[in-house]
Write a protein that holds these residues in place. Structure first.
Motif, PDB file in Angstrom:
ATOM      1  N   LEU A   1      48.116 -11.835  37.764  1.00  0.00           N
ATOM      2  CA  LEU A   1      48.205 -12.074  39.212  1.00  0.00           C
ATOM      3  C   LEU A   1      48.620 -13.505  39.575  1.00  0.00           C
ATOM      4  N   VAL A   2      47.957 -14.499  38.968  1.00  0.00           N
ATOM      5  CA  VAL A   2      48.229 -15.895  39.357  1.00  0.00           C
ATOM      6  C   VAL A   2      49.658 -16.288  38.994  1.00  0.00           C
ATOM      7  N   LYS A   3      50.102 -15.851  37.814  1.00  0.00           N
ATOM      8  CA  LYS A   3      51.481 -16.146  37.390  1.00  0.00           C
ATOM      9  C   LYS A   3      52.480 -15.505  38.370  1.00  0.00           C
ATOM     10  N   ALA A   4      52.172 -14.249  38.735  1.00  0.00           N
ATOM     11  CA  ALA A   4      53.053 -13.530  39.668  1.00  0.00           C
ATOM     12  C   ALA A   4      53.096 -14.260  41.016  1.00  0.00           C
ATOM     13  N   LEU A   5      51.927 -14.723  41.467  1.00  0.00           N
ATOM     14  CA  LEU A   5      51.857 -15.425  42.754  1.00  0.00           C
ATOM     15  C   LEU A   5      52.720 -16.688  42.716  1.00  0.00           C
ATOM     16  N   LEU A   6      52.588 -17.453  41.631  1.00  0.00           N
ATOM     17  CA  LEU A   6      53.362 -18.702  41.515  1.00  0.00           C
ATOM     18  C   LEU A   6      54.864 -18.418  41.530  1.00  0.00           C
TER      19      LEU A   6
ATOM     20  N   TRP B   1      65.551  -9.917  42.044  1.00  0.00           N
ATOM     21  CA  TRP B   1      65.632  -9.758  40.594  1.00  0.00           C
ATOM     22  C   TRP B   1      64.340 -10.223  39.918  1.00  0.00           C
ATOM     23  N   GLN B   2      63.822 -11.371  40.359  1.00  0.00           N
ATOM     24  CA  GLN B   2      62.683 -11.983  39.668  1.00  0.00           C
ATOM     25  C   GLN B   2      61.337 -11.675  40.314  1.00  0.00           C
ATOM     26  N   TRP B   3      61.344 -10.935  41.437  1.00  0.00           N
ATOM     27  CA  TRP B   3      60.108 -10.654  42.173  1.00  0.00           C
ATOM     28  C   TRP B   3      59.048 -10.035  41.262  1.00  0.00           C
ATOM     29  N   GLN B   4      57.809 -10.472  41.416  1.00  0.00           N
ATOM     30  CA  GLN B   4      56.727  -9.950  40.585  1.00  0.00           C
ATOM     31  C   GLN B   4      55.737  -9.161  41.433  1.00  0.00           C
ATOM     32  N   PRO B   5      55.785  -7.838  41.359  1.00  0.00           N
ATOM     33  CA  PRO B   5      54.806  -7.027  42.092  1.00  0.00           C
ATOM     34  C   PRO B   5      53.394  -7.404  41.638  1.00  0.00           C
ATOM     35  N   MET B   6      52.412  -7.268  42.544  1.00  0.00           N
ATOM     36  CA  MET B   6      51.079  -7.782  42.224  1.00  0.00           C
ATOM     37  C   MET B   6      49.973  -6.740  42.345  1.00  0.00           C
ATOM     38  N   GLY B   7      50.347  -5.503  42.671  1.00  0.00           N
ATOM     39  CA  GLY B   7      49.312  -4.452  42.790  1.00  0.00           C
ATOM     40  C   GLY B   7      48.379  -4.731  43.959  1.00  0.00           C
ATOM     41  N   GLY B   8      47.157  -4.176  43.905  1.00  0.00           N
ATOM     42  CA  GLY B   8      46.143  -4.459  44.929  1.00  0.00           C
ATOM     43  C   GLY B   8      46.538  -3.928  46.304  1.00  0.00           C
TER      44      GLY B   8
ATOM     45  N   MET C   1      55.626  -3.961  59.058  1.00  0.00           N
ATOM     46  CA  MET C   1      55.413  -2.529  59.334  1.00  0.00           C
ATOM     47  C   MET C   1      55.636  -1.708  58.065  1.00  0.00           C
ATOM     48  N   THR C   2      54.560  -1.383  57.400  1.00  0.00           N
ATOM     49  CA  THR C   2      54.648  -0.589  56.179  1.00  0.00           C
ATOM     50  C   THR C   2      53.393   0.276  56.061  1.00  0.00           C
ATOM     51  N   PRO C   3      53.545   1.529  55.631  1.00  0.00           N
ATOM     52  CA  PRO C   3      52.358   2.382  55.465  1.00  0.00           C
ATOM     53  C   PRO C   3      51.491   1.913  54.298  1.00  0.00           C
ATOM     54  N   ARG C   4      52.121   1.209  53.305  1.00  0.00           N
ATOM     55  CA  ARG C   4      51.334   0.746  52.148  1.00  0.00           C
ATOM     56  C   ARG C   4      51.569  -0.749  51.959  1.00  0.00           C
ATOM     57  N   MET C   5      50.506  -1.521  52.193  1.00  0.00           N
ATOM     58  CA  MET C   5      50.624  -2.980  52.057  1.00  0.00           C
ATOM     59  C   MET C   5      49.935  -3.410  50.768  1.00  0.00           C
ATOM     60  N   THR C   6      50.735  -3.928  49.816  1.00  0.00           N
ATOM     61  CA  THR C   6      50.134  -4.449  48.572  1.00  0.00           C
ATOM     62  C   THR C   6      49.977  -5.968  48.701  1.00  0.00           C
ATOM     63  N   VAL C   7      49.336  -6.567  47.696  1.00  0.00           N
ATOM     64  CA  VAL C   7      49.127  -8.024  47.744  1.00  0.00           C
ATOM     65  C   VAL C   7      50.480  -8.755  47.775  1.00  0.00           C
ATOM     66  N   ALA C   8      51.420  -8.320  46.940  1.00  0.00           N
ATOM     67  CA  ALA C   8      52.725  -8.985  46.895  1.00  0.00           C
ATOM     68  C   ALA C   8      53.442  -8.884  48.248  1.00  0.00           C
TER      69      ALA C   8
END
Ligand SMILES: C[S@@+](CC[C@H](N)C(=O)[O-])C[C@H]1O[C@@H](n2cnc3c(N)ncnc32)[C@H](O)[C@@H]1O
Length: 255
Positions: A56-61, A112-119, A199-206
């Motif tokens: 998670l932290v790496k993805a956030l950075l 290209w480099q985006w990191q999905p974060m789940g949650g 506006m999204t039906p599913r909001m993840t952390v990313a």
């Protein structure tokens, strides 16, 4: 006879500049369509809400850095001071197309480099709720597109500049205008972005990180853009600013 090659060279330069403008625009259009798919999780191999692949932290950075790169590129290259410096190196009719091209490349890097974060922050399963949110998401993109045409779509994306050069005409700055949506808010295009990002039906952390950072960025960008607009249009823009709310129609307190 001696002048013929020179005349040919000049017209070839004009054609090359024009083609450069068209190519930049086509790349932008492709990125625009990709962005829609990326944000609503269709068609593209990796979208904003895909499953996480790294901690998670790496993805956030990484995500914050990618958004930062876009923000710096998009704001810096739009400033008048930067344009004055930049056009010492780049041919003036190509300046806007180059801005559009660099913006597209910064977005390409982000996708290209985006990191999905789940949650999951929220997940609306109710069909009515999903339809409403997806409709507002679509409305956002429509508002963005309409707003570009209300100002001048072809100027915003550099096509007017390369066309005028092709025809041997001087560039003229766009007049300040307040058609349609601009009578209700000063920044309809940015209102469109807010709909598209939130506006999204599913909001993840990313997705939430993306929406929060872009919202902060837009609020800062508005201050910079309005500074430039006041410099260019003076009292006309000051009066408009007093009379028309920034983002929320009919809400005098948010002017
Ligand atoms: C990406 S557009 C966004 C326009 C506006 N901020 C909006 O959200 O609808 C930015 C460009 O539009 C120009 N612009 C903003 N408001 C304008 C107006 N009312 N008339 C003409 N040009 C405008 C700015 O000078 C800037 O070059």
């Amino acid at each position: 006879m001696m002048q013929q090659p020179e005349a040919k060279t000049i017209s070839l330069a004009k054609i090359i500049v024009f083609i450069y403008g068209i190519i930049s625009y086509v790349i932008f259009l492709a990125i625009f369509l990709y962005a829609i798919s990326f944000l609503c999780n269709i068609i593209v191999p990796k979208s904003i809400d895909s499953s996480p692949e790294i901690p998670l932290v790496k993805a956030l950075l990484i995500n914050v850095t990618l958004l930062g790169i876009f923000a710096v590129q998009h704001s810096l290259m739009a400033r008048q001071k930067f344009k004055t410096w930049w056009t010492k190196f780049i041919f003036e009719p190509m300046e806007r197309s180059t801005y559009v091209l660099f913006s597209s490349l910064a977005l390409l890097l982000l996708f290209w480099q985006w990191q999905p974060m789940g949650g999951i922050i929220w997940n609306i399963n109710n069909l009515g709720g999903r339809i409403i949110l997806l409709s507002l998401f679509g409305l956002g993109w429509v508002i963005v597109l309409i707003s570009t045409f209300l100002i001048n779509h072809f100027d915003l994306f550099g096509l007017r500049q390369v066309y005028l050069y092709l025809r041997g005409k001087d560039y003229t700055f766009l007049e300040f205008k307040t058609p349609g949506l601009y009578k209700y808010v000063r920044h309809p295009l940015y209102v469109g972005w807010f709909f598209a990002f939130w506006m999204t039906p599913r909001m993840t952390v990313a997705h939430l990180v993306f929406a929060i950072i872009t919202t902060i960025y837009i609020l800062i960008a508005i201050q910079l853009e309005e500074k430039d607009l006041i410099k260019i249009h003076g009292e006309t823009y000051e009066n408009y600013r007093r009379e028309v709310p920034m983002l929320i129609p009919f809400l005098a307190q948010f002017k």
